[in-house]
Design a protein around this motif. Structure first.
Motif, PDB file in Angstrom:
ATOM      1  N   SER A  25       0.848  -1.193   0.000  1.00  0.00           N
ATOM      2  CA  SER A  25       0.000   0.000   0.000  1.00  0.00           C
ATOM      3  C   SER A  25       0.883   1.242   0.000  1.00  0.00           C
ATOM      4  N   VAL A  26       0.277   2.382  -0.274  1.00  0.00           N
ATOM      5  CA  VAL A  26       1.032   3.634  -0.299  1.00  0.00           C
ATOM      6  C   VAL A  26       1.670   3.910   1.057  1.00  0.00           C
ATOM      7  N   ASN A  27       0.911   3.717   2.132  1.00  0.00           N
ATOM      8  CA  ASN A  27       1.434   4.016   3.461  1.00  0.00           C
ATOM      9  C   ASN A  27       2.580   3.088   3.849  1.00  0.00           C
ATOM     10  N   ILE A  28       2.413   1.790   3.587  1.00  0.00           N
ATOM     11  CA  ILE A  28       3.467   0.834   3.933  1.00  0.00           C
ATOM     12  C   ILE A  28       4.701   1.062   3.067  1.00  0.00           C
ATOM     13  N   GLY A  29       4.501   1.295   1.781  1.00  0.00           N
ATOM     14  CA  GLY A  29       5.634   1.565   0.898  1.00  0.00           C
ATOM     15  C   GLY A  29       6.401   2.802   1.325  1.00  0.00           C
ATOM     16  N   THR A  30       5.665   3.850   1.686  1.00  0.00           N
ATOM     17  CA  THR A  30       6.305   5.085   2.136  1.00  0.00           C
ATOM     18  C   THR A  30       7.105   4.852   3.413  1.00  0.00           C
ATOM     19  N   ALA A  31       6.529   4.091   4.337  1.00  0.00           N
ATOM     20  CA  ALA A  31       7.228   3.789   5.590  1.00  0.00           C
ATOM     21  C   ALA A  31       8.515   3.013   5.332  1.00  0.00           C
ATOM     22  N   ALA A  45      15.646   1.338  -0.818  1.00  0.00           N
ATOM     23  CA  ALA A  45      14.605   2.362  -0.888  1.00  0.00           C
ATOM     24  C   ALA A  45      14.103   2.518  -2.323  1.00  0.00           C
ATOM     25  N   PHE A  46      15.036   2.530  -3.279  1.00  0.00           N
ATOM     26  CA  PHE A  46      14.644   2.650  -4.679  1.00  0.00           C
ATOM     27  C   PHE A  46      13.840   1.434  -5.142  1.00  0.00           C
ATOM     28  N   LYS A  47      14.223   0.242  -4.678  1.00  0.00           N
ATOM     29  CA  LYS A  47      13.489  -0.964  -5.067  1.00  0.00           C
ATOM     30  C   LYS A  47      12.045  -0.899  -4.598  1.00  0.00           C
ATOM     31  N   VAL A  48      11.847  -0.433  -3.377  1.00  0.00           N
ATOM     32  CA  VAL A  48      10.479  -0.296  -2.855  1.00  0.00           C
ATOM     33  C   VAL A  48       9.722   0.747  -3.661  1.00  0.00           C
ATOM     34  N   PHE A  49      10.361   1.872  -3.913  1.00  0.00           N
ATOM     35  CA  PHE A  49       9.725   2.960  -4.662  1.00  0.00           C
ATOM     36  C   PHE A  49       9.322   2.493  -6.059  1.00  0.00           C
ATOM     37  N   ASP A  50      10.236   1.826  -6.743  1.00  0.00           N
ATOM     38  CA  ASP A  50       9.954   1.362  -8.103  1.00  0.00           C
ATOM     39  C   ASP A  50       8.875   0.289  -8.141  1.00  0.00           C
ATOM     40  N   ALA A  51       8.760  -0.471  -7.038  1.00  0.00           N
ATOM     41  CA  ALA A  51       7.779  -1.568  -7.010  1.00  0.00           C
ATOM     42  C   ALA A  51       6.365  -1.083  -6.693  1.00  0.00           C
ATOM     43  N   MET A  52       6.228   0.154  -6.245  1.00  0.00           N
ATOM     44  CA  MET A  52       4.907   0.671  -5.878  1.00  0.00           C
ATOM     45  C   MET A  52       4.094   0.982  -7.132  1.00  0.00           C
ATOM     46  N   SER A  53       2.898   0.446  -7.195  1.00  0.00           N
ATOM     47  CA  SER A  53       2.048   0.699  -8.359  1.00  0.00           C
ATOM     48  C   SER A  53       1.425   2.084  -8.303  1.00  0.00           C
ATOM     49  N   VAL A  54       1.222   2.575  -7.094  1.00  0.00           N
ATOM     50  CA  VAL A  54       0.679   3.924  -6.893  1.00  0.00           C
ATOM     51  C   VAL A  54       1.652   4.705  -6.031  1.00  0.00           C
ATOM     52  N   ARG A  55       2.131   5.823  -6.558  1.00  0.00           N
ATOM     53  CA  ARG A  55       3.089   6.646  -5.808  1.00  0.00           C
ATOM     54  C   ARG A  55       2.467   8.014  -5.566  1.00  0.00           C
ATOM     55  N   LYS A  56       2.048   8.224  -4.344  1.00  0.00           N
ATOM     56  CA  LYS A  56       1.493   9.526  -3.994  1.00  0.00           C
ATOM     57  C   LYS A  56       2.615  10.442  -3.504  1.00  0.00           C
ATOM     58  N   VAL A  57       2.241  11.672  -3.176  1.00  0.00           N
ATOM     59  CA  VAL A  57       3.235  12.670  -2.787  1.00  0.00           C
ATOM     60  C   VAL A  57       4.068  12.191  -1.609  1.00  0.00           C
ATOM     61  N   ALA A  59       5.118   9.247  -0.847  1.00  0.00           N
ATOM     62  CA  ALA A  59       6.178   8.337  -1.274  1.00  0.00           C
ATOM     63  C   ALA A  59       7.322   9.107  -1.936  1.00  0.00           C
ATOM     64  N   TRP A  60       6.982  10.073  -2.769  1.00  0.00           N
ATOM     65  CA  TRP A  60       8.006  10.915  -3.381  1.00  0.00           C
ATOM     66  C   TRP A  60       8.773  11.688  -2.305  1.00  0.00           C
ATOM     67  N   ASN A  61       8.053  12.188  -1.308  1.00  0.00           N
ATOM     68  CA  ASN A  61       8.703  12.922  -0.226  1.00  0.00           C
ATOM     69  C   ASN A  61       9.725  12.052   0.494  1.00  0.00           C
ATOM     70  N   ALA A  62       9.320  10.813   0.792  1.00  0.00           N
ATOM     71  CA  ALA A  62      10.222   9.906   1.501  1.00  0.00           C
ATOM     72  C   ALA A  62      11.484   9.649   0.687  1.00  0.00           C
ATOM     73  N   MET A  63      11.344   9.499  -0.610  1.00  0.00           N
ATOM     74  CA  MET A  63      12.490   9.244  -1.469  1.00  0.00           C
ATOM     75  C   MET A  63      13.375  10.482  -1.580  1.00  0.00           C
ATOM     76  N   ILE A  64      12.761  11.637  -1.738  1.00  0.00           N
ATOM     77  CA  ILE A  64      13.523  12.891  -1.842  1.00  0.00           C
ATOM     78  C   ILE A  64      14.307  13.145  -0.555  1.00  0.00           C
ATOM     79  N   CYS A  65      13.654  12.991   0.585  1.00  0.00           N
ATOM     80  CA  CYS A  65      14.323  13.229   1.872  1.00  0.00           C
ATOM     81  C   CYS A  65      15.433  12.207   2.118  1.00  0.00           C
ATOM     82  N   SER A  66      15.206  10.956   1.699  1.00  0.00           N
ATOM     83  CA  SER A  66      16.232   9.927   1.864  1.00  0.00           C
ATOM     84  C   SER A  66      17.469  10.258   1.046  1.00  0.00           C
ATOM     85  N   LEU A  67      17.264  10.705  -0.176  1.00  0.00           N
ATOM     86  CA  LEU A  67      18.388  11.078  -1.021  1.00  0.00           C
ATOM     87  C   LEU A  67      19.118  12.293  -0.465  1.00  0.00           C
TER      88      LEU A  67
END
Length: 287
Positions: A25-31, A45-57, A59-67
């Motif tokens: 889910s979006v919430n679990i993927g983001t976490a 982190a990228f593998k989880v992000f790429d595997a998400m079928s739905v990426r809401k803001v 999820a993008w935030n989590a990836m941006i902050c991680s980078l």
């Protein structure tokens, strides 16, 4: 719980989710992205992000902050642009990530443009965290006076995190005069925070004002403020790299905080105790 154990447990939970869920889910993927980002495991982190079928803001935030927090500032900013190109609107968290990336990369002009775009382009009212990021941006770039003037224009009173970022920049760049003023304000906000005394003492020591550095240490001892010794932990994370953690500058218990705050009146006398520095570059310690 150390980071190595936390990473192992997190991977086990991730594996259980894969086995029990058809898709994240979006919430679990983001976490999971945020978790792997904090562990420094950006590939996961990228593998989880790429595997998400739905990426809401989120999820993008989590990836941006991680980078942004793992030395991949340029990638964080690229992801920000990709996010906008897909029609997603950034929010307050997004801007904390991209402003942090600009600060670490010392991209002053871009950072200031992004800060202004919050209100102009997306009707986002900057919060204390965003002002703190800009102060950090200017401070890292050595623009200390500009950072101080920026603090003065804030629509609310700067908190200890904002002033602490500025004081840290004064320490790095050796600005005794400004450090003196910011230190005074910080000690008024946090009279029992040992880290503020230690940092200000370091500014004096770096400028060769040894008597004032020693006086600050004596004041700490007299009012009962003790520096918690720093410690480091070397961990082998996934046999890839060693990470080092530091923990310092916080009082160890509520009872010690109460004891310190019971002597606040003595703390307030610090300017008088220090007097005037012998170094000609500073007119007064807390004048």
């Amino acid at each position: 719980m150390d980071d190595g154990f936390a990473l192992k447990q997190g991977k086990q939970i991730h594996g259980y989710m894969i086995r029990s869920e058809k898709e994240l889910s979006v919430n679990i993927g983001t976490a999971l992205i945020a978790f792997y980002g904090k562990m420094g495991c950006l590939n996961y982190a990228f593998k989880v992000f790429d595997a998400m079928s739905v990426r809401k803001v989120c999820a993008w935030n989590a990836m941006i902050c991680s980078l942004a927090s793992n030395g991949r500032e340029s990638q964080a900013l690229d992801m920000f642009e990709s996010m906008k190109s897909l029609g997603l609107c950034p929010n307050e968290v997004t801007y904390v990530g991209v402003l942090s990336a600009c600060a670490r990369k010392k991209l002053v002009d871009l950072g200031l443009d992004l800060f202004r775009s919050m209100a102009l382009d997306f009707s986002i009212t900057p919060r204390m965290e965003h002002y703190g990021c800009v102060v950090d941006l200017l401070g890292r770039a050595g623009l200390l006076r500009e950072a101080y003037e920026f603090v003065a224009t804030m629509p609310f009173k700067a908190d200890a995190s904002v002033l602490g970022a500025l004081l840290g920049a004064c320490r790095v760049h050796g600005d005794v005069d400004l450090g003196n003023e910011v230190g005074r304000q910080l000690l008024e906000l946090q009279p029992g925070h040992c880290g503020r005394y230690v940092l200000l003492s370091g500014i004096y020591a770096g400028a060769g004002i040894w008597d004032h550095a020693a006086t600050l240490r004596k004041v700490m001892a007299r009012v009962g403020i003790q520096k918690v010794p720093a410690f480091s932990i070397l961990l082998n994370v996934a046999n890839k790299h060693n990470e080092e953690e530091y923990n310092e500058n916080e009082l160890s218990s509520d009872s010690s905080r109460e004891a310190v705050h019971g002597k606040v009146a003595e703390n307030r006398a610090l300017p008088r105790l220090l007097g005037n520095p012998t170094n000609s570059c500073t007119q007064s310690v807390f004048g």
